[in-house]
Design a protein around this motif. Sequence first.
Motif, PDB file in Angstrom:
ATOM      1  N   ILE B 148      45.395  33.303  49.126  1.00  0.00           N
ATOM      2  CA  ILE B 148      43.929  33.286  49.255  1.00  0.00           C
ATOM      3  C   ILE B 148      43.511  32.935  50.670  1.00  0.00           C
ATOM      4  CG2 ILE B 148      41.853  32.056  48.583  1.00  0.00           C
ATOM      5  CD1 ILE B 148      42.499  32.271  45.922  1.00  0.00           C
ATOM      6  N   LEU B 233      43.215  37.295  39.455  1.00  0.00           N
ATOM      7  CA  LEU B 233      42.771  35.923  39.705  1.00  0.00           C
ATOM      8  C   LEU B 233      42.239  35.795  41.128  1.00  0.00           C
ATOM      9  CD1 LEU B 233      45.424  33.533  38.112  1.00  0.00           C
ATOM     10  CD2 LEU B 233      43.119  34.052  37.337  1.00  0.00           C
ATOM     11  N   ALA B 236      38.871  37.381  41.602  1.00  0.00           N
ATOM     12  CA  ALA B 236      37.826  36.541  41.006  1.00  0.00           C
ATOM     13  C   ALA B 236      37.516  35.370  41.929  1.00  0.00           C
ATOM     14  CB  ALA B 236      38.279  36.053  39.643  1.00  0.00           C
ATOM     15  N   ALA B 237      38.574  34.748  42.478  1.00  0.00           N
ATOM     16  CA  ALA B 237      38.361  33.597  43.350  1.00  0.00           C
ATOM     17  C   ALA B 237      37.558  33.994  44.581  1.00  0.00           C
ATOM     18  CB  ALA B 237      39.706  33.003  43.761  1.00  0.00           C
ATOM     19  N   LEU B 240      34.013  34.880  43.631  1.00  0.00           N
ATOM     20  CA  LEU B 240      33.340  33.631  43.298  1.00  0.00           C
ATOM     21  C   LEU B 240      32.818  32.949  44.555  1.00  0.00           C
ATOM     22  CD1 LEU B 240      32.980  31.352  41.081  1.00  0.00           C
ATOM     23  CD2 LEU B 240      35.266  30.647  41.656  1.00  0.00           C
ATOM     24  N   LEU B 256      31.181  34.668  37.255  1.00  0.00           N
ATOM     25  CA  LEU B 256      31.531  33.249  37.188  1.00  0.00           C
ATOM     26  C   LEU B 256      30.741  32.458  38.223  1.00  0.00           C
ATOM     27  CD1 LEU B 256      35.398  32.798  36.784  1.00  0.00           C
ATOM     28  CD2 LEU B 256      33.589  32.051  35.258  1.00  0.00           C
ATOM     29  N   GLY B 274      35.178  34.056  32.152  1.00  0.00           N
ATOM     30  CA  GLY B 274      36.438  33.316  32.206  1.00  0.00           C
ATOM     31  C   GLY B 274      37.392  33.797  31.131  1.00  0.00           C
ATOM     32  N   ILE B 277      38.804  37.186  32.123  1.00  0.00           N
ATOM     33  CA  ILE B 277      39.870  37.087  33.127  1.00  0.00           C
ATOM     34  C   ILE B 277      41.138  36.547  32.483  1.00  0.00           C
ATOM     35  CG2 ILE B 277      40.595  36.010  35.288  1.00  0.00           C
ATOM     36  CD1 ILE B 277      37.649  35.746  36.019  1.00  0.00           C
ATOM     37  N   ALA B 278      40.985  35.498  31.677  1.00  0.00           N
ATOM     38  CA  ALA B 278      42.167  34.879  31.073  1.00  0.00           C
ATOM     39  C   ALA B 278      42.895  35.864  30.178  1.00  0.00           C
ATOM     40  CB  ALA B 278      41.762  33.635  30.284  1.00  0.00           C
ATOM     41  N   THR B 281      44.620  38.477  32.373  1.00  0.00           N
ATOM     42  CA  THR B 281      45.750  37.894  33.102  1.00  0.00           C
ATOM     43  C   THR B 281      46.911  37.615  32.159  1.00  0.00           C
ATOM     44  OG1 THR B 281      44.058  36.732  34.345  1.00  0.00           O
ATOM     45  CG2 THR B 281      46.302  36.164  34.815  1.00  0.00           C
ATOM     46  N   LEU B 282      46.582  37.012  31.010  1.00  0.00           N
ATOM     47  CA  LEU B 282      47.628  36.711  30.031  1.00  0.00           C
ATOM     48  C   LEU B 282      48.332  37.994  29.611  1.00  0.00           C
ATOM     49  CD1 LEU B 282      48.943  34.544  28.305  1.00  0.00           C
ATOM     50  CD2 LEU B 282      47.183  34.895  26.584  1.00  0.00           C
TER      51      LEU B 282
END
Lengths: 334, 304, 314
Positions: B148, B233, B236-237, B240, B256, B274, B277-278, B281-282
Amino acid sequence: MSAPATTSTLLGVSDLRVEFATDHGWSTVVAGTTFSVGEHEIVGLVGESGSGKTVTGLSVLGLLPRGVGRVASGSVTLGGRDLLGLSERELRSVRGNEVAMVFQEPMTSLNPAFRIGDQIAETVRLHRGGSRRAARDRAVEVLDLVGIPHARRRADDYPHEFSGGMRQRAMIAMAVSCEPSLLIADEPTTALDVTIQAQVLELLASMQAELGMSVLLVTHDLGVVAEVCERVVVMYAGQVVEQADVGELFDHPRHPYTEGLLAAMPQLGSRGHRLPSIPGRTPEPWAMPPGCRFAPRCEYALPACEEPPPLLTTRPDHLSRCLRHDELTLRGAR
Amino acid sequence: MTTTAPAATPPPAAPPSSAPAPGPDRPGFWRRFRDNRPAFVALVVLAVLVLASLAAPLIAPYAPEAIDVPRRLSLSTPDHWLGTDSLGRDTFTRLLYAGRVSLMAAALAVAIATAVGVPLGLLAGYVGGKVDWLLGRAGDVLMTFPAIILAIAIIAATGPGLQNAMVALGIVYAPRLFRVTRAATLQVRAETYVEASISIGTPAWKIIARRVLPNVASPVLVQVSVMLAAALLAEAALSLLGLGVVPPTASWGVMLGSGFKEIRSTPLLVFWPGVAIAVATLSFNLIGDGLRDALGRRIRKAAP
Amino acid sequence: MLGLLARRLAFTVPMLVVVSFCVFSLIVLVPGDPAVALAGENPDPEQIAAVRERLGLDDPFLVQFWHWFSGVLQGDLGQSLFSSQSVAAAVFSRLPATLSLALLSLAVALVLGVAVGVLAAMRPGTWIDRVATFAASLGVAVPYFWVGMILVLLFAINLTIFPAVGYVPLTENPLQWFLHLFLPATALGLAPAAVIARQTRAGMTGVLREDYVRTATAKGLPPARVVGQHALKNAAVPVVTAFGLEASRLIGGTVVIEQLFALPGLGNLAYTSVFARDFPMVQGVLLVVAALVLLINLLVDLSYGYFNPRIRQS
Ligand SMILES: Nc1ncnc2c1ncn2[C@@H]1O[C@H](COP(=O)(O)OP(=O)(O)O)[C@@H](O)[C@H]1O
Ligand code: SF4
Ligand SMILES: [Mg+2]
């Protein structure tokens, strides 16, 4: 019933039954084993691989793999005290202290991440307390005792800096560091070179004499027994099949399985010869013959052998689990 | 004679499920993957997620930027299943459209990483020597920066925006694919039959296409799957933080970020993106695990 | 051990130089004339000239690098483009918050991860193992910043146990320091905890079957010492490796978490500097972060020597 009258019993194993979880459910792996080890006595526990010797030895100290193996019935006593009924905490004060164990694989039985001296000193401090310094001195002392040269320096070594024979010496040093009354040595020489084997056996015998402990020597090799033991317990397929003094058993075996083991024993000068081995193999725990467990491999088997034979007294201090123990003349050693 | 032979006849075929090694053929792989329940479920879930995102214009009840201020910050209602945001936009609609953006962004970053990392990995593994050493050290250097932070620094130079962010991520991730590819290439390269065909003058591209690529594909696939999760992820970060997707376009990260501003009044606004995304990702991670297990035998088989 | 240290340093020091060069070279990525791009909104020619002058953009690239790098060697990371602050001063004023957050998160990750991994390995196939494995899969996948938001919602807004934002230096008030960092550190530590738990379980499952573990039990050691000392030290190398990789990722995560929890750390500095396009500042942060990662890698490598004596002596 079994121990010679001259010594008092130290370890008493009686009707021990051990089960393991297998694909076939809980299988009985040790089926009613009974024997004893007297004070200051060296007893050999002999049998082919898979006959239940290791499991018997582990049961004494409650070391069966958790959730996989369990003692179903029977009793184990040490100096009259019942070991199977002890709490985990009480057992811990027996392990390494009153009863010590040496395992078959010297290469993997020592922790590779810790110094050898520290591993021994840890045992000493655990059972005897005292300062780090005193424990370390004791570690050096026992390393010296088992014949590690420059013991003070070598105590700082890691296991990978020791040869196989030296590691087994170190294991023995660790085992005797708290002067146990009983040492259980499980195939202590099997993984070693022949010349080293003899040295380690000699060491075991001298430790026994020096410290006055008893030894249960587990092995598949009657040659090893002949070298150091006073008495022999022969196991087959989870049962004791014969028990006698070494001389008696070697000269006058009273069970066909023992005869086979004696014939398969390497002898001096016979090197290079293909040894006669007993045809067939030990039955799996979940597929035991209903009668005499040795019957499928026994050249003397009769229809009567389809009834399970009890452990019979064939002579004073000589037991055999063979129906025909009286009528057969079996070949002894040599 | 033939009619009465009872138990002695062998069964027509070995039971397929327990057959030890069906070889590197596709059906064996697919069956192993399908038998891995978490991975299979993850694949289905992901397929639903991707299809729903692609079909957003058809499914979504509203336009993604349709503002309805009077009904802002509403909770779940018959009109707005998942509520509305601070401008009265429909959360369900925006989740679908945001899914497109987020998944595409992750795919873009990983595509860039693959386009850079795999060819260089092939080159390093195949040619070896100084080229290998140089590329390897370059990868080490890149890996020294947390993904990041390096992405942010690159964005500091190039300016914010989804594309810049994803290119940055792609560069940051490239060394991982480089390493995987290089290792697999080295393994194949060392096999005797490959050495033999090199020595008789088979052109490199032929060897790479026929021998190396098939063996490189498995570990790369596993890595790509896991990396998609990481990229999702990271996108998204960055979004965000306002460094990736720029509002009013929605991505899960953007949702988010704007939802967090309303967390005291309408916590549901951070809940749904959230979860999205989870779940994604999972799924990528579980699929990666499933691929690794299903391909494992083949990867290991290439070793000796 | 000294030999190992020397070997690792021989790798780390050149890496630092190359990393510095890369950090400096980032300016190449600025599209067009960097002086124009970095001089702010609608710059007039004087501002542009000032930036050009300040960054020495007229010099050849290697000369520019040398100017910057020789400063770095003396602890001078340059000047902010927009304020009179030195980059080094700004970075070092922000370091405590970030280090506090990172160390606390890593502690959460290590303690939680190892504990869960060991428990699962001790009872493979049981419900404990299944719950732990499931939790680990979830922990890896759930976004840490989202966890942060949910934690704020639960423990700062609904329950008001912990403060939602802000930072109190450790030297000022250790309890407040801890309370302010608890939520962000937990949010940041959960995902690495999951990775470490997986790695620990995998390693310990193998190690617990080893003969020397049986030896340790046969000595009379209590299970806690058999597992926590004899087994764990042997399972540690892959766990520490995962720890190192996660540490680097976690430091990246501080950027986002510092924004959510309004912590005055390096990440926050990077964030504000990116928007201000304060390029020297961004470079300074990037360099310090990379140095931090290299330091962690160095420590991880040295720890291999402690856990595995063979590495130390070869
Ligand atoms: N961990 C285990 N799980 C299942 N069965 C076991 C296990 N350990 C030993 N057994 C079974 O117990 C029997 C006796 O094993 P063991 O005591 O090791 O024999 P020996 O030491 O005489 O060679 C064997 O049939 C073996 O398969
Ligand atoms: S009982 Fe019968 S089968 Fe068993 S050993 Fe004796 S003779 Fe052989
Ligand atoms: Mg054995």
